[in-house]
Design a protein around this motif. Sequence first.
Motif, short mmCIF file in Angstrom:
data_model
loop_
_atom_site.label_atom_id
_atom_site.label_comp_id
_atom_site.label_asym_id
_atom_site.label_seq_id
_atom_site.Cartn_x
_atom_site.Cartn_y
_atom_site.Cartn_z
N GLN A 79 0.85 -1.18 0.00
CA GLN A 79 0.00 0.00 0.00
C GLN A 79 0.89 1.24 0.00
O GLN A 79 1.32 1.71 1.06
N PRO A 80 1.23 1.76 -1.17
CA PRO A 80 2.07 2.96 -1.24
C PRO A 80 1.43 4.11 -0.44
O PRO A 80 0.20 4.18 -0.32
N GLU A 81 2.29 4.99 0.07
CA GLU A 81 1.80 6.06 0.93
C GLU A 81 2.30 7.42 0.47
O GLU A 81 3.41 7.55 -0.05
N ILE A 82 1.48 8.44 0.67
CA ILE A 82 1.87 9.83 0.50
C ILE A 82 1.82 10.48 1.87
O ILE A 82 0.82 10.34 2.60
N THR A 83 2.88 11.17 2.24
CA THR A 83 2.94 11.83 3.55
C THR A 83 3.34 13.29 3.36
O THR A 83 3.47 13.78 2.23
N GLY A 84 3.53 13.99 4.47
CA GLY A 84 4.02 15.36 4.42
C GLY A 84 3.00 16.35 3.89
O GLY A 84 1.78 16.18 4.05
N SER A 85 3.49 17.38 3.20
CA SER A 85 2.62 18.46 2.74
C SER A 85 1.60 17.99 1.71
O SER A 85 0.48 18.53 1.65
N ALA A 112 0.07 15.08 1.67
CA ALA A 112 -1.03 14.44 2.40
C ALA A 112 -1.97 15.51 2.96
O ALA A 112 -3.21 15.37 2.89
N LYS A 113 -1.42 16.57 3.50
CA LYS A 113 -2.25 17.65 4.03
C LYS A 113 -3.06 18.30 2.91
O LYS A 113 -4.24 18.63 3.09
N HIS A 114 -2.42 18.48 1.75
CA HIS A 114 -3.11 19.11 0.62
C HIS A 114 -4.27 18.23 0.14
O HIS A 114 -5.37 18.73 -0.16
N ILE A 115 -4.02 16.92 0.08
CA ILE A 115 -5.06 15.99 -0.38
C ILE A 115 -6.25 16.00 0.58
O ILE A 115 -7.41 16.03 0.15
N ARG A 166 -9.73 17.86 -0.23
CA ARG A 166 -10.78 17.08 0.43
C ARG A 166 -11.13 15.81 -0.35
O ARG A 166 -12.31 15.45 -0.50
N LEU A 167 -10.08 15.14 -0.84
CA LEU A 167 -10.30 13.87 -1.52
C LEU A 167 -10.64 12.80 -0.49
O LEU A 167 -10.22 12.87 0.67
N LYS A 168 -11.37 11.80 -0.94
CA LYS A 168 -11.89 10.78 -0.03
C LYS A 168 -11.49 9.39 -0.51
O LYS A 168 -11.03 9.22 -1.65
N VAL A 192 -7.40 8.19 4.06
CA VAL A 192 -6.77 9.50 3.98
C VAL A 192 -6.86 10.23 5.32
O VAL A 192 -7.87 10.17 6.02
N SER A 193 -5.75 10.89 5.68
CA SER A 193 -5.71 11.79 6.82
C SER A 193 -4.70 12.88 6.48
O SER A 193 -4.05 12.85 5.43
N SER A 194 -4.55 13.86 7.34
CA SER A 194 -3.61 14.95 7.08
C SER A 194 -2.16 14.51 7.23
O SER A 194 -1.25 15.23 6.81
N GLU A 195 -1.92 13.32 7.80
CA GLU A 195 -0.56 12.82 7.98
C GLU A 195 -0.17 11.79 6.92
O GLU A 195 1.00 11.71 6.53
#
Length: 252
Positions: free
Chosen positions: A17-23, A25-28, A33-35, A57-60
């Motif tokens: 499960q690839p992950e996006i973090t940092g800024s 993730a916050k932008h998403i 407001r992607l779900k 999805v979360s801000s982190e």
Amino acid sequence: MALRRFYIAPEMIHQHQPEITGSDAKHISRVLRLKPDDAIELFDGTGQGYRARIICVSSEIVKLTIESSFAFLSESPVHITLAQAMLKDRKMDDLIRPLTELGIDCWMPFYASRSVPSPKGKGLHKRLARWEKIAVEAVKQCRRGHIPDILPVNDFNAVLAASATCDGRLLFWEDTNHAFAIPRQAVKRVMLILGPEGGFAPLEVQQAKDHGFLTAGLGPRILRAETATLAAITLVQYCMGDMGNALPRNQA
């Protein structure tokens, strides 16, 4: 409607499960407001793109599943290394974005004899990190597949040595009598050298010629250093690259 596009490290793609973090993730999560179940596009900076779907999805952290992959078709057929003499203030920062959009493959900042002294040590490392971040953001916006290599600041001799792998070499110099000319043979790898605000010293020009560089001018007007750089890369892309050809747009 085009999918929102984000950078992901190449090594992350092969995880379950690839992950996006940092800024990002916050932008998403907070701005876009992607779900869960929304689709996005990813690029790994090596020319490969991916269609992915959000799992949670979360801000982190944003967890994903990869649905398909594709190759980007937006890279120039000529590999361009741009060696730029250090400029004053934030001019180097301002050049990274448009040069990335115009398709450079490698950025080699260097100290010319007439470069105004710039920060060294920790200050220079911070600038290098900033240039890398700007390049990633530019690739995200312009739909390139490759992130340009941003090399550490070096000296003029290192630039000349690096040109050995290129079959095209151009030094843009305001005092030359030679106008820019389209090469008679196809060029696969070209190095362009652009000078600082005060121009090149005569010794530097001669050293470049001794290493097989041709000198080229950019018309009768004296251009600001940053203007000359953008004019040079545009000319090269039009004459040697893909700006003079209509190519099919990448299909995700």
